[in-house]
Design a protein around this motif. Structure first.
Motif, PDB file in Angstrom:
ATOM      1  N   ARG A 274       5.002  10.254 -10.848  1.00 51.84           N
ATOM      2  CA  ARG A 274       6.056   9.569 -11.607  1.00 51.84           C
ATOM      3  C   ARG A 274       5.622   8.169 -12.038  1.00 51.84           C
ATOM      4  O   ARG A 274       5.918   7.731 -13.155  1.00 51.84           O
ATOM      5  CB  ARG A 274       7.332   9.484 -10.771  1.00 51.84           C
ATOM      6  N   THR A 275       4.922   7.462 -11.163  1.00 48.86           N
ATOM      7  CA  THR A 275       4.513   6.089 -11.488  1.00 48.86           C
ATOM      8  C   THR A 275       3.156   6.016 -12.186  1.00 48.86           C
ATOM      9  O   THR A 275       2.841   5.015 -12.827  1.00 48.86           O
ATOM     10  CB  THR A 275       4.433   5.242 -10.205  1.00 48.86           C
ATOM     11  N   LYS A 276       2.339   7.083 -12.025  1.00 52.76           N
ATOM     12  CA  LYS A 276       0.970   7.096 -12.551  1.00 52.76           C
ATOM     13  C   LYS A 276       0.138   5.950 -11.975  1.00 52.76           C
ATOM     14  O   LYS A 276      -0.760   5.415 -12.628  1.00 52.76           O
ATOM     15  CB  LYS A 276       0.960   7.038 -14.088  1.00 52.76           C
ATOM     16  N   LYS A 277       0.444   5.596 -10.728  1.00 47.56           N
ATOM     17  CA  LYS A 277      -0.283   4.525 -10.058  1.00 47.56           C
ATOM     18  C   LYS A 277      -0.651   4.954  -8.645  1.00 47.56           C
ATOM     19  O   LYS A 277      -0.088   5.897  -8.099  1.00 47.56           O
ATOM     20  CB  LYS A 277       0.575   3.249  -9.993  1.00 47.56           C
ATOM     21  N   SER A 278      -1.608   4.219  -8.055  1.00 49.30           N
ATOM     22  CA  SER A 278      -1.952   4.432  -6.659  1.00 49.30           C
ATOM     23  C   SER A 278      -0.980   3.653  -5.772  1.00 49.30           C
ATOM     24  O   SER A 278      -0.033   3.058  -6.257  1.00 49.30           O
ATOM     25  CB  SER A 278      -3.396   4.021  -6.407  1.00 49.30           C
TER      26      SER A 278
ATOM     27  N   ILE B 247      -0.445   0.800  -4.008  1.00 46.23           N
ATOM     28  CA  ILE B 247       0.104  -0.551  -4.207  1.00 46.23           C
ATOM     29  C   ILE B 247       0.978  -0.604  -5.454  1.00 46.23           C
ATOM     30  O   ILE B 247       2.112  -1.084  -5.413  1.00 46.23           O
ATOM     31  CB  ILE B 247      -1.028  -1.591  -4.290  1.00 46.23           C
ATOM     32  N   GLY B 248       0.455  -0.100  -6.561  1.00 50.59           N
ATOM     33  CA  GLY B 248       1.226  -0.106  -7.805  1.00 50.59           C
ATOM     34  C   GLY B 248       2.451   0.778  -7.743  1.00 50.59           C
ATOM     35  O   GLY B 248       3.514   0.438  -8.290  1.00 50.59           O
ATOM     36  N   ALA B 249       2.338   1.918  -7.058  1.00 52.40           N
ATOM     37  CA  ALA B 249       3.458   2.864  -6.980  1.00 52.40           C
ATOM     38  C   ALA B 249       4.633   2.279  -6.206  1.00 52.40           C
ATOM     39  O   ALA B 249       5.790   2.342  -6.655  1.00 52.40           O
ATOM     40  CB  ALA B 249       2.995   4.165  -6.328  1.00 52.40           C
TER      41      ALA B 249
ATOM     42  N   LYS C 177      10.148  -5.575  -4.024  1.00 50.78           N
ATOM     43  CA  LYS C 177      10.234  -6.211  -2.703  1.00 50.78           C
ATOM     44  C   LYS C 177       9.453  -5.431  -1.642  1.00 50.78           C
ATOM     45  O   LYS C 177       9.185  -5.961  -0.558  1.00 50.78           O
ATOM     46  CB  LYS C 177      11.693  -6.334  -2.271  1.00 50.78           C
ATOM     47  N   TRP C 178       9.097  -4.191  -1.953  1.00 49.00           N
ATOM     48  CA  TRP C 178       8.390  -3.335  -0.999  1.00 49.00           C
ATOM     49  C   TRP C 178       6.915  -3.195  -1.345  1.00 49.00           C
ATOM     50  O   TRP C 178       6.261  -2.269  -0.896  1.00 49.00           O
ATOM     51  CB  TRP C 178       9.059  -1.961  -0.935  1.00 49.00           C
ATOM     52  N   ARG C 179       6.391  -4.128  -2.111  1.00 45.09           N
ATOM     53  CA  ARG C 179       4.967  -4.084  -2.440  1.00 45.09           C
ATOM     54  C   ARG C 179       4.109  -4.118  -1.169  1.00 45.09           C
ATOM     55  O   ARG C 179       3.029  -3.534  -1.119  1.00 45.09           O
ATOM     56  CB  ARG C 179       4.604  -5.255  -3.350  1.00 45.09           C
ATOM     57  N   PHE C 180       4.624  -4.799  -0.151  1.00 41.39           N
ATOM     58  CA  PHE C 180       3.876  -4.909   1.107  1.00 41.39           C
ATOM     59  C   PHE C 180       3.581  -3.533   1.696  1.00 41.39           C
ATOM     60  O   PHE C 180       2.546  -3.331   2.342  1.00 41.39           O
ATOM     61  CB  PHE C 180       4.664  -5.745   2.123  1.00 41.39           C
TER      62      PHE C 180
END
Length: 464
Positions: A68-72, A74-76, A83-86
């Motif tokens: 859905r995000t097309k990211k790994s 950290i990016g997802a 706020k949940w990047r950590f």
């Protein structure tokens, strides 16, 4: 970015690569000794039930989030909730740690495969052989560096030319080898010095029979937690790998069918690995041989192969080659996850990223490898055990970070973002999400509670 343009050719390519990540050395080594230790058929029932519930929930969450995000990782997680990047950063750090010691194990397996291929099988069965090898300051490092370099070369070639092409060849060969060895194990017979005869079929019965003697609530809790710990590593969940692989999946691929196939291949290979190893150990070592634990692959099995005579050399070759394939497919998935995240963070090309990471890991893996010789330490761990550098990396990643990540991700998806975020992705193109109701219940209620218990127990805070 190059990462965004990378994708699997289709569902088969995705399933083979994802299954290759899931079907790692843990299936061939850890699963059989846990099954033997935790009640045979009882462990099988518990494990397969967890695969279809907890494993399914975590696998769906990772793959759907990635696509859905097309990211790994950290990016997802950043896109999911800034706020949940950590949580993405913590998830990214798991394969960073795993890579330092998984290639060391790959180097050990490669060494044993070379020994069997060059007629040195008998030497591997001698007492102290494995200890002598890993405590050498040169030989294990050489094999570890070779294995690390091969892993990096495959990842360097990219998703389709590297990961997918290797998995398309290795996975079928791996499946054929484990089925062959499993079939051979069932034909074995042996009479020991005391005149006691045992057969492979009797070993199979021992493996499949639920052993409940002396079972207490605390003991069952330990079996449950052993099975859950195995599930994390086996399915490659809560470490960002399946998020990365999900980001490579095209939108027209039915994720439901893919998840079913990954579950089936992973659980199937784990089960067959038990058929491959436990009857053989039982025939030549009896029930006592089942207590070998983690040393099963490098100490007990060479002795079993040696007891088979000339046929044992061929079986040993087949086993260690299959173990190389299993470890390599897992290692490339670990490194690919690291590479994908670094490409997104630093906006760098795959070629440059892999080259830099290869240098870093050649050094890091050599240091971990030397943890049994030059850098030998006895490190007390919070769970009461004592380990070396490799054990420390394994403990931090597998026993602390992965349960913690699973706990936080189920809270995030179940209560903050809400399950429909994942369910909508699973139902793309009108696809039917057959276990949607189960997913809702698991992600919101059961999984968070179980993950909290597992985290507390794994870190030694809770003693079951």
């Amino acid at each position: 970015m190059e990462h965004k343009n990378n994708h699997f050719s289709g569902r088969l390519g995705f399933v083979l690569v994802a299954a290759g990540s899931a079907v790692g050395v843990g299936n061939l080594w850890r699963f059989p000794y846990l099954a033997a230790k935790d009640g045979g058929g009882l462990f099988l029932i518990v494990y397969f039930a967890l695969v279809l519930t907890f494993g399914f929930t975590l696998l769906v969450s990772d793959i759907a989030l990635g696509r859905r995000t097309k990211k790994s990782a950290i990016g997802a997680y950043t896109e999911l909730n800034p706020k949940w990047r950590f949580l993405g950063i913590i998830t990214f750090l798991v394969p960073v740690l795993i890579m330092t010691y998984y290639t060391v194990i790959g180097g050990w397996i490669t060494k044993f495969a070379v020994d069997f291929l060059t007629g040195q099988a008998g030497a591997t069965a001698q007492d102290g052989y494995f200890t002598s090898f890993i405590t050498s300051p040169t030989s294990p490092v050489i094999f570890t560096l070779i294995f690390t370099g091969l892993t990096a070369l495959i990842v360097f070639k990219g998703v389709q030319a590297g990961l997918e092409r290797v998995s398309r060849y290795m996975m079928p060969v791996l499946l054929i080898l484990v089925v062959f060895i499993a079939g051979y194990s069932l034909t074995l017979e042996h009479t020991d010095a005391d005149g006691v005869s045992r057969t492979g079929l009797q070993g199979l019965v021992y493996y499949l029979t639920p052993h409940t003697e002396g079972l207490t609530l605390g003991r069952f809790g330990q079996i449950l937690l052993d099975a859950m710990s195995q599930l994390f590593f086996s399915l490659s969940v809560s470490m960002g790998i399946m998020i990365t692989y999900g980001s490579y999946v095209k939108k027209d691929v039915n994720l439901n069918s893919s998840v079913h196939q990954i579950e089936f291949l992973d659980a199937g290979v784990a089960f067959i690995a038990g058929v491959m190893i436990i009857p053989a150990v039982y025939v030549f070592s009896g029930v006592e041989g089942m207590s070998a634990g983690p040393s099963l692959m490098f100490i007990s099995l060479p002795k079993v192969f040696n007891a088979m005579g000339k046929a044992g050399t061929l079986v040993g070759i087949a086993f260690f080659v299959s173990a190389i394939f299993a470890t390599l497919t897992s290692c490339i998935s670990v490194l690919e996850s690291i590479v994908a995240n670094c490409m997104e963070i630093f906006h760098a090309s795959r070629e440059k990223t892999v080259k830099v990471l290869t240098v870093i890991y050649l050094v890091a893996c050599a240091v971990i490898c030397l943890g049994y010789s030059i850098f030998y330490l006895e490190i007390p761990l919070p769970n009461g055990s004592v380990g070396q550098l490799l054990d420390l990396m394994d403990y931090i990643s597998n026993s602390v970070m992965m349960p913690f990540i699973a706990l936080l991700s189920t809270v995030l998806i179940g209560w903050i973002v809400k399950p429909d975020y994942i369910i909508e992705e699973m139902e793309q193109n009108g696809d039917k999400f057959g276990r949607k109701g189960l997913y809702r219940i698991m992600i919101r209620y059961i999984a968070p509670a179980m993950m909290l218990v597992l985290f507390l127990q794994s870190t030694g805070i809770l003693d079951i």
